[in-house]
Design a protein around this motif. Structure first.
Motif, PDB file in Angstrom:
ATOM      1  N   ASP A   1      49.368  24.439  50.187  1.00 39.83           N
ATOM      2  CA  ASP A   1      49.048  24.596  51.603  1.00 39.83           C
ATOM      3  C   ASP A   1      47.934  25.637  51.783  1.00 39.83           C
ATOM      4  O   ASP A   1      46.985  25.427  52.540  1.00 39.83           O
ATOM      5  N   ILE A   2      48.079  26.753  51.070  1.00 35.97           N
ATOM      6  CA  ILE A   2      47.089  27.830  51.181  1.00 35.97           C
ATOM      7  C   ILE A   2      45.752  27.391  50.612  1.00 35.97           C
ATOM      8  O   ILE A   2      44.695  27.598  51.220  1.00 35.97           O
ATOM      9  N   LEU A   3      45.790  26.776  49.441  1.00 37.21           N
ATOM     10  CA  LEU A   3      44.553  26.332  48.804  1.00 37.21           C
ATOM     11  C   LEU A   3      43.825  25.313  49.665  1.00 37.21           C
ATOM     12  O   LEU A   3      42.599  25.344  49.779  1.00 37.21           O
ATOM     13  N   ASN A   4      44.603  24.414  50.298  1.00 31.71           N
ATOM     14  CA  ASN A   4      43.975  23.392  51.149  1.00 31.71           C
ATOM     15  C   ASN A   4      43.315  24.011  52.375  1.00 31.71           C
ATOM     16  O   ASN A   4      42.216  23.617  52.764  1.00 31.71           O
ATOM     17  N   VAL A   5      44.004  24.966  53.000  1.00 31.17           N
ATOM     18  CA  VAL A   5      43.457  25.588  54.212  1.00 31.17           C
ATOM     19  C   VAL A   5      42.156  26.324  53.903  1.00 31.17           C
ATOM     20  O   VAL A   5      41.188  26.263  54.675  1.00 31.17           O
ATOM     21  N   ILE A   6      42.137  27.013  52.768  1.00 29.43           N
ATOM     22  CA  ILE A   6      40.951  27.789  52.416  1.00 29.43           C
ATOM     23  C   ILE A   6      39.846  26.911  51.845  1.00 29.43           C
ATOM     24  O   ILE A   6      38.669  27.040  52.209  1.00 29.43           O
ATOM     25  N   SER A   7      40.231  25.971  50.974  1.00 28.16           N
ATOM     26  CA  SER A   7      39.228  25.175  50.262  1.00 28.16           C
ATOM     27  C   SER A   7      38.705  23.998  51.075  1.00 28.16           C
ATOM     28  O   SER A   7      37.582  23.535  50.852  1.00 28.16           O
ATOM     29  N   ALA A   8      39.531  23.495  52.008  1.00 27.44           N
ATOM     30  CA  ALA A   8      39.124  22.312  52.770  1.00 27.44           C
ATOM     31  C   ALA A   8      37.974  22.621  53.720  1.00 27.44           C
ATOM     32  O   ALA A   8      37.297  21.721  54.207  1.00 27.44           O
TER      33      ALA A   8
ATOM     34  N   THR B   1      41.655  31.662  44.881  1.00 31.32           N
ATOM     35  CA  THR B   1      40.584  31.106  45.698  1.00 31.32           C
ATOM     36  C   THR B   1      39.335  31.981  45.695  1.00 31.32           C
ATOM     37  O   THR B   1      38.254  31.521  46.072  1.00 31.32           O
ATOM     38  N   GLY B   2      39.509  33.246  45.326  1.00 33.85           N
ATOM     39  CA  GLY B   2      38.394  34.174  45.359  1.00 33.85           C
ATOM     40  C   GLY B   2      38.115  34.736  46.742  1.00 33.85           C
ATOM     41  O   GLY B   2      37.156  35.493  46.930  1.00 33.85           O
ATOM     42  N   ALA B   3      38.943  34.371  47.731  1.00 33.94           N
ATOM     43  CA  ALA B   3      38.737  34.848  49.099  1.00 33.94           C
ATOM     44  C   ALA B   3      39.143  36.319  49.218  1.00 33.94           C
ATOM     45  O   ALA B   3      40.065  36.792  48.555  1.00 33.94           O
ATOM     46  N   ASP B   4      38.452  37.037  50.090  1.00 35.25           N
ATOM     47  CA  ASP B   4      38.794  38.421  50.390  1.00 35.25           C
ATOM     48  C   ASP B   4      40.108  38.432  51.163  1.00 35.25           C
ATOM     49  O   ASP B   4      40.350  37.551  51.994  1.00 35.25           O
ATOM     50  N   PHE B   5      40.985  39.412  50.895  1.00 37.95           N
ATOM     51  CA  PHE B   5      42.245  39.464  51.640  1.00 37.95           C
ATOM     52  C   PHE B   5      42.622  40.903  51.952  1.00 37.95           C
ATOM     53  O   PHE B   5      42.175  41.855  51.320  1.00 37.95           O
ATOM     54  N   HIS B   6      43.483  41.030  52.960  1.00 36.57           N
ATOM     55  CA  HIS B   6      44.003  42.329  53.390  1.00 36.57           C
ATOM     56  C   HIS B   6      45.499  42.163  53.582  1.00 36.57           C
ATOM     57  O   HIS B   6      45.947  41.250  54.289  1.00 36.57           O
ATOM     58  N   CYS B   7      46.291  43.039  52.956  1.00 36.69           N
ATOM     59  CA  CYS B   7      47.744  42.955  53.060  1.00 36.69           C
ATOM     60  C   CYS B   7      48.271  44.142  53.858  1.00 36.69           C
ATOM     61  O   CYS B   7      47.968  45.296  53.524  1.00 36.69           O
ATOM     62  N   PHE B   8      49.014  43.880  54.901  1.00 34.33           N
ATOM     63  CA  PHE B   8      49.586  44.953  55.740  1.00 34.33           C
ATOM     64  C   PHE B   8      50.876  45.468  55.113  1.00 34.33           C
ATOM     65  O   PHE B   8      51.615  44.725  54.484  1.00 34.33           O
TER      66      PHE B   8
ATOM     67  N   MET C   1      51.927  35.542  48.034  1.00 31.51           N
ATOM     68  CA  MET C   1      50.728  35.118  48.749  1.00 31.51           C
ATOM     69  C   MET C   1      49.462  35.670  48.097  1.00 31.51           C
ATOM     70  O   MET C   1      48.461  34.970  47.951  1.00 31.51           O
ATOM     71  N   LYS C   2      49.502  36.930  47.690  1.00 32.53           N
ATOM     72  CA  LYS C   2      48.328  37.543  47.059  1.00 32.53           C
ATOM     73  C   LYS C   2      47.974  36.828  45.758  1.00 32.53           C
ATOM     74  O   LYS C   2      46.796  36.622  45.454  1.00 32.53           O
ATOM     75  N   GLU C   3      48.999  36.466  44.990  1.00 30.39           N
ATOM     76  CA  GLU C   3      48.753  35.777  43.722  1.00 30.39           C
ATOM     77  C   GLU C   3      48.015  34.465  43.944  1.00 30.39           C
ATOM     78  O   GLU C   3      47.090  34.112  43.201  1.00 30.39           O
ATOM     79  N   THR C   4      48.400  33.746  44.998  1.00 37.09           N
ATOM     80  CA  THR C   4      47.746  32.469  45.293  1.00 37.09           C
ATOM     81  C   THR C   4      46.337  32.682  45.835  1.00 37.09           C
ATOM     82  O   THR C   4      45.389  32.009  45.419  1.00 37.09           O
ATOM     83  N   VAL C   5      46.188  33.627  46.768  1.00 33.23           N
ATOM     84  CA  VAL C   5      44.888  33.846  47.390  1.00 33.23           C
ATOM     85  C   VAL C   5      43.855  34.286  46.351  1.00 33.23           C
ATOM     86  O   VAL C   5      42.676  33.911  46.437  1.00 33.23           O
ATOM     87  N   ARG C   6      44.283  35.046  45.363  1.00 32.01           N
ATOM     88  CA  ARG C   6      43.350  35.489  44.318  1.00 32.01           C
ATOM     89  C   ARG C   6      42.708  34.293  43.601  1.00 32.01           C
ATOM     90  O   ARG C   6      41.568  34.383  43.132  1.00 32.01           O
TER      91      ARG C   6
END
Length: 295
Positions: A255-262, A288-295, A281-286
């Protein structure tokens, strides 16, 4: 050690730098990087009492200040929104959190614990926080007995989250439960700015349909062209309302990969939830190479 260095100030002629996201491990270290930061800030203020201006009068990063509880608005069977007011002006920015001093009963009498909450809305003299009460939670027992006109002690605000509309074209938000709290003001800031064309996609997890939080706010915000949200519900209770997008199960990696990559848009990801949720979530987002911020 890096976090300790950032939280403390070597040169007390310079205002100490607030710890960055991730410097605090959340394990209750004594001292915590925020404790070191507050001690450095206290020394800096004592040395230069007229050299800096307070962020706000009714809030302080060092000392707890009194706020009056004025309204309790139930959300679910165990979660409510609490509004607190001050007689002085306050200043809060999106992405920041506050700390509450909670007196709890113990075998040796009363002990004080500190809990962190992210305001979901605020004015010049008040703020709203959403709080979930747990069966055996120390702070939960305190809020089980809370009533309007009670006075509670808060300090802050903390957090150095920054947002600029030109930093990304798409904002992907991954949250679970009360993790929705810090992102609501961010969403509102973006969609209500007619010059900001950032698109926002929120993927929000909860246990049941009834556990979903701030539905009135989310339905209000989805009227804006650049915001859509999907709820992931792990139970099979009830039926979703008309027009609601609900997926049964947890937020999956695909789901995450599709939202970011699509999308061909440059994406940034915001993450908020339990420690295990954030780690997943961080493990998956990494990937994709996308920048992320975790609260």
């Amino acid at each position: 050690m890096d976090g300790l260095q950032r939280g403390a100030s070597v040169d007390e002629e310079t205002e100490p730098e607030e710890p960055k996201v991730g410097d605090c491990c959340g394990e209750g270290c004594n001292p915590c990087v925020y404790d070191i930061y507050r001690e450095s800030l206290k020394r800096f203020k004592a040395k230069r009492p007229h050299g800096i201006s307070a962020d706000s009068l009714g809030l302080d990063k060092i000392e707890f200040k009194p706020f009056r509880l004025t309204i309790i608005t139930p959300q679910t069977k165990d979660t409510s929104i609490y509004r607190f007011e001050s007689s002085e002006r306050i200043s809060i920015k999106i992405g920041q959190h506050l700390e509450l001093l909670v007196p709890c009963q113990s075998e040796n009498g009363v002990k004080e614990v500190v809990r962190k909450y992210s305001p979901i809305a605020w004015t010049d003299t008040s703020f709203d926080v959403i709080i979930k009460r747990y069966a055996n939670g120390e702070a939960s027992k305190y809020f089980d007995k809370a009533e309007p006109e009670d006075v509670m002690s808060w300090r802050g605000p903390y957090g150095n989250f920054s947002y600029r509309k030109d930093d990304q074209e798409q904002l992907v938000i991954l949250c679970a439960g009360t993790g929705i709290a810090p992102v609501i003001p961010i969403i509102r800031t973006i969609v209500e700015n007619s010059e900001d064309e950032t698109t926002i996609k929120l993927l929000c997890g909860s246990h049941t349909l009834e556990d979903r939080l701030l539905m009135d706010t989310l339905n209000e915000l989805k009227a804006f062209w650049n915001f859509v949200f999907t709820h992931y519900v792990t139970s099979n209770d009830g039926e979703a309302g008309w027009g609601e997008k609900v997926i049964r199960g947890r937020i999956q990696e695909t789901d995450i990969l599709n939202v970011i990559s699509a999308s061909n848009k440059k994406s940034k990801v915001l993450i908020c939830g339990s420690d295990s949720f954030c780690d997943d979530m961080k493990e998956t987002v990494r990937k994709t190479g996308a920048d992320f911020h975790c609260f």
